[in-house]
Design an enzyme around this catalytic site. Structure first.
Site, PDB file in Angstrom:
ATOM      1  N   GLY A 173    -148.758  -4.667 -76.928  1.00 57.92           N
ATOM      2  CA  GLY A 173    -148.052  -5.795 -77.527  1.00 57.92           C
ATOM      3  C   GLY A 173    -147.257  -5.451 -78.769  1.00 57.92           C
ATOM      4  N   SER A 174    -146.415  -6.346 -79.185  1.00 59.84           N
ATOM      5  CA  SER A 174    -145.668  -6.266 -80.429  1.00 59.84           C
ATOM      6  C   SER A 174    -144.565  -7.295 -80.413  1.00 59.84           C
ATOM      7  CB  SER A 174    -145.110  -4.869 -80.680  1.00 59.84           C
ATOM      8  OG  SER A 174    -144.597  -4.810 -81.986  1.00 59.84           O
TER       9      SER A 174
END
Length: 218
Positions: free
Chosen positions: A187-188
């Site tokens: 994720g990010s």
């Protein structure tokens, strides 16, 4: 649902650790502390399944449209604002940012079809993905896709947990809307940089689906 190719090594390593932990647990704790061994098994199984979920690719009917900009990632819209874009365009642009949590699907998709005219990796920091400076100071990978409607800049941005950005595109490549652009492990954030005046079809805090939700109309 399928498992993304980027997950094979991570899932294999996680499976090995899962097996070793539980073999040791049942050997040393199984007889005298069976409840503890069971708790360890359940907790490690949940963690293993969570890691597997990072790399899932659900079956979806992808959205197509020459004038539509499709969301390149799953997540939540956290920024819609005009900015001075200094990396490629060197002028005012409209930025829409999508935050990807660890629970989201992590594959990134081309928001439009066209030719890749810019592709650059930037080393950087690992600020939390919602930090205002993460777009310009974090590790990131930028690509620009050009067609007869516009040039669209897409930034894959690392965060506090995401330490590996993968990008599959190269300059001169013809790409198709909805095909894989890359992958961000764990994720990010993904920024989409559009011409000022572009009609935005999403709202702040809206949950969006990569390859499905119409982000904007050119």
């Amino acid at each position: 649902m399928t498992i993304h190719k980027e997950g094979y090594k991570s899932i294999g390593f996680a499976a090995l650790i899962f097996g070793l932990i539980n073999i040791a647990s049942f050997i040393f704790l199984g007889d005298n502390y069976p409840k503890t061994a069971t708790i360890i098994f359940i907790a490690s199984a949940i963690l293993f399944l969570f890691i597997v979920s990072f790399f899932r690719i659900p079956y979806r009917s992808l959205t197509k449209g020459e004038r539509e900009v499709i969301c390149p990632a799953d997540g939540k819209v956290v920024v819609i604002e005009e900015i001075l874009e200094e990396e490629y365009f060197k002028d005012k642009r409209l930025q829409v940012s999508i935050f990807m949590s660890p629970a989201n699907v992590h594959v990134n998709r081309n928001p439009v079809s066209g030719e890749v005219v810019y592709n650059k990796y930037h080393k950087g920091k690992y600020l939390v993905a919602w930090h205002p400076k993460s777009s310009t100071e974090n590790e990131r990978h930028s690509v620009v896709i050009k067609n007869d409607k516009a040039e669209v800049l897409v930034k894959q941005i690392a965060g506090a947990l995401a330490k590996r950005i993968i990008n599959y595109l190269s300059v001169g490549q013809e790409v198709h809307q909805g095909n894989e652009l890359g992958f961000i492990k764990f994720g990010s954030r993904v920024d989409v940089i559009l011409p000022v005046g572009t009609k935005v079809n999403v709202q702040l805090n809206q949950l969006v689906k990569g390859g499905v939700t119409v982000l904007a109309t050119l």
